[in-house]
Design a protein around this motif. Sequence first.
Motif, PDB file in Angstrom:
ATOM      1  N   GLU A 197       0.841  -1.150   0.036  1.00 46.26           N
ATOM      2  CA  GLU A 197      -0.093  -0.050   0.191  1.00 46.26           C
ATOM      3  C   GLU A 197       0.706   1.324   0.023  1.00 46.26           C
ATOM      4  N   LEU A 198       1.944   1.198   0.469  1.00 50.01           N
ATOM      5  CA  LEU A 198       2.800   2.491   0.509  1.00 50.01           C
ATOM      6  C   LEU A 198       2.979   3.317  -0.838  1.00 50.01           C
ATOM      7  N   PRO A 199       3.424   2.307  -1.701  1.00 46.86           N
ATOM      8  CA  PRO A 199       3.614   2.958  -2.931  1.00 46.86           C
ATOM      9  C   PRO A 199       2.392   3.607  -3.841  1.00 46.86           C
ATOM     10  N   HIS A 200       1.204   3.487  -3.273  1.00 44.95           N
ATOM     11  CA  HIS A 200       0.109   4.197  -3.701  1.00 44.95           C
ATOM     12  C   HIS A 200       0.201   5.579  -3.230  1.00 44.95           C
ATOM     13  N   ILE A 201       0.716   5.953  -2.313  1.00 45.81           N
ATOM     14  CA  ILE A 201       0.688   7.205  -1.809  1.00 45.81           C
ATOM     15  C   ILE A 201       2.214   7.978  -1.850  1.00 45.81           C
TER      16      ILE A 201
END
Length: 348
Positions: A197-201
């Motif tokens: 999920e971190l790469p999405h933000i």
Amino acid sequence: MKFPHLAGTIMLGFAAISLFANCNSEGKSGNGVSQSSSDTTKKKTDSAANVMKPVDPKLYDSLVKKLANGDTTGKWPVKNQPTPLAGAILPFKRIVVYYGNLHSKKMGALGEYAPKEMWQHLNTEVKRWEKADPSTPVQVGLHYIAAVASGTPGKDKKYINRMGNKQIDSVLTIAKMQPNTIVFLDLQVALSTIKAELPHIEKYLQMPNVHLGIDPEFSMKDGSLPGKRIGTYDAVDINYVTGYLADLVKKYNLPPKVFVLHRFTKKMVTNADKIKLRPEVQVVVHMDGWGEPELKKGTYRHFVYGEPVQFTGFKLFYKNDLKKEPKRLLTPEELLKLTPKPIYIQYQ
């Protein structure tokens, strides 16, 4: 010890399940605030960025000792913590934020009110904190749930509803209504993982005024559906996050990231003593439970004070904290008597 606030926390955090459809990157915020996603690609400077002044180690040590509030057990202040890089917010300022999601009036004050009214309420709280502790300036912020645990599986079967770029851009626009506001993006990963999920933000985390929150309550490592039971993160996960943030800070020459970790049970965070502290990241363990004042203070003692990491936070619920007698919120003056004093305050 019973924790009647647990079920309520699940219900509140899970309130958005039936309210979200597919929030794609071209969506529009429920408050009608929108901004071109191209704004997020501008140079990584912002009026909300902290002045990159080097940290005086002696001043830093004296302030974290002050936060320990006379603790004599040796737990606080946390020993051998690194002096943060230039531009650090904590412990020089107390962060006071409104939490929520623009699509739901049930998930917090950020989303319940139109932006101008929201700012009026938040500034009232800021003034109360400034009066209660004049020696600690307030850093105002907005804490936005950027990925919401969902009741439907979605295309990837992960039971997660990610807010599109335009929704996040809208929050950044609202933040700019008041100079020097910082923004937190909060992730409820459900059946996904924090690594996924971190790469999405990431493009937002490259900004100096954007920080991170993660919620173990909705990290469903055992495959349970979110909202059915309370999830968990281990120190391994948390160390991955701090390493990820540290790399961004070094790569883009950013001030240290503030990293908020929600907690209100023991199992939500395992092996807390193995969490690694870094000069690029400031870790806040945030007491996230709701209930009457004595219950909340007991939760803080057991799961925040009892397992020191670095800094501490405290959440106040405008509605759920009033469900039982004495039906009132803890005041800033009362919270400043806690050991240690919370340096991050969140209103929902």
